[in-house]
Design a protein around this motif. Sequence first.
Motif, short mmCIF file in Angstrom:
data_model
loop_
_atom_site.label_atom_id
_atom_site.label_comp_id
_atom_site.label_asym_id
_atom_site.label_seq_id
_atom_site.Cartn_x
_atom_site.Cartn_y
_atom_site.Cartn_z
N ILE A 50 0.71 -1.13 0.13
CA ILE A 50 0.08 0.19 -0.02
C ILE A 50 0.88 1.30 0.04
CG2 ILE A 50 -1.57 1.44 1.31
CD1 ILE A 50 -2.95 -1.23 2.22
N ARG A 51 1.86 1.11 0.63
CA ARG A 51 2.68 2.40 0.69
C ARG A 51 3.34 2.60 -0.48
NH1 ARG A 51 3.62 0.58 6.14
NH2 ARG A 51 5.16 -0.82 5.74
N SER A 52 3.97 1.57 -1.23
CA SER A 52 4.68 1.59 -2.35
C SER A 52 3.74 2.05 -3.55
CB SER A 52 5.01 0.16 -2.84
OG SER A 52 6.12 -0.16 -1.82
N LEU A 53 2.46 1.75 -3.39
CA LEU A 53 1.45 2.15 -4.22
C LEU A 53 1.32 3.58 -4.09
CD1 LEU A 53 -0.58 1.73 -6.64
CD2 LEU A 53 -2.30 1.12 -4.98
N LEU A 54 1.12 4.08 -3.14
CA LEU A 54 1.04 5.50 -2.46
C LEU A 54 2.08 6.39 -3.12
CD1 LEU A 54 -0.79 5.47 0.75
CD2 LEU A 54 -1.92 5.88 -1.34
#
Length: 80
Positions: A50-54
């Motif tokens: 999720i952090r990588s996608l954001l």
Amino acid sequence: MSADAPLLIARDALFKLDVDDYIWQDVGLWDYSDGFLPPWLADEKVQSGIRSLLEMRRCEEEERHLCKGKKALVLWFSEE
């Protein structure tokens, strides 16, 4: 089905909330009696994804802004 009431937040601390403060955890809003937490809450790989996608989306947004700035500079130089 029941829900737990969230902890009280002092008015002067309302705009000083940290990303890790308890208020952001929705534990108690859902019935996890089966012992399984949702992956976004319990799985570090999902949280990392999720952090990588954001971060990727922020990079894409920044790239769009840079392209607009480049076009504006090219237009400005062509008019000079």
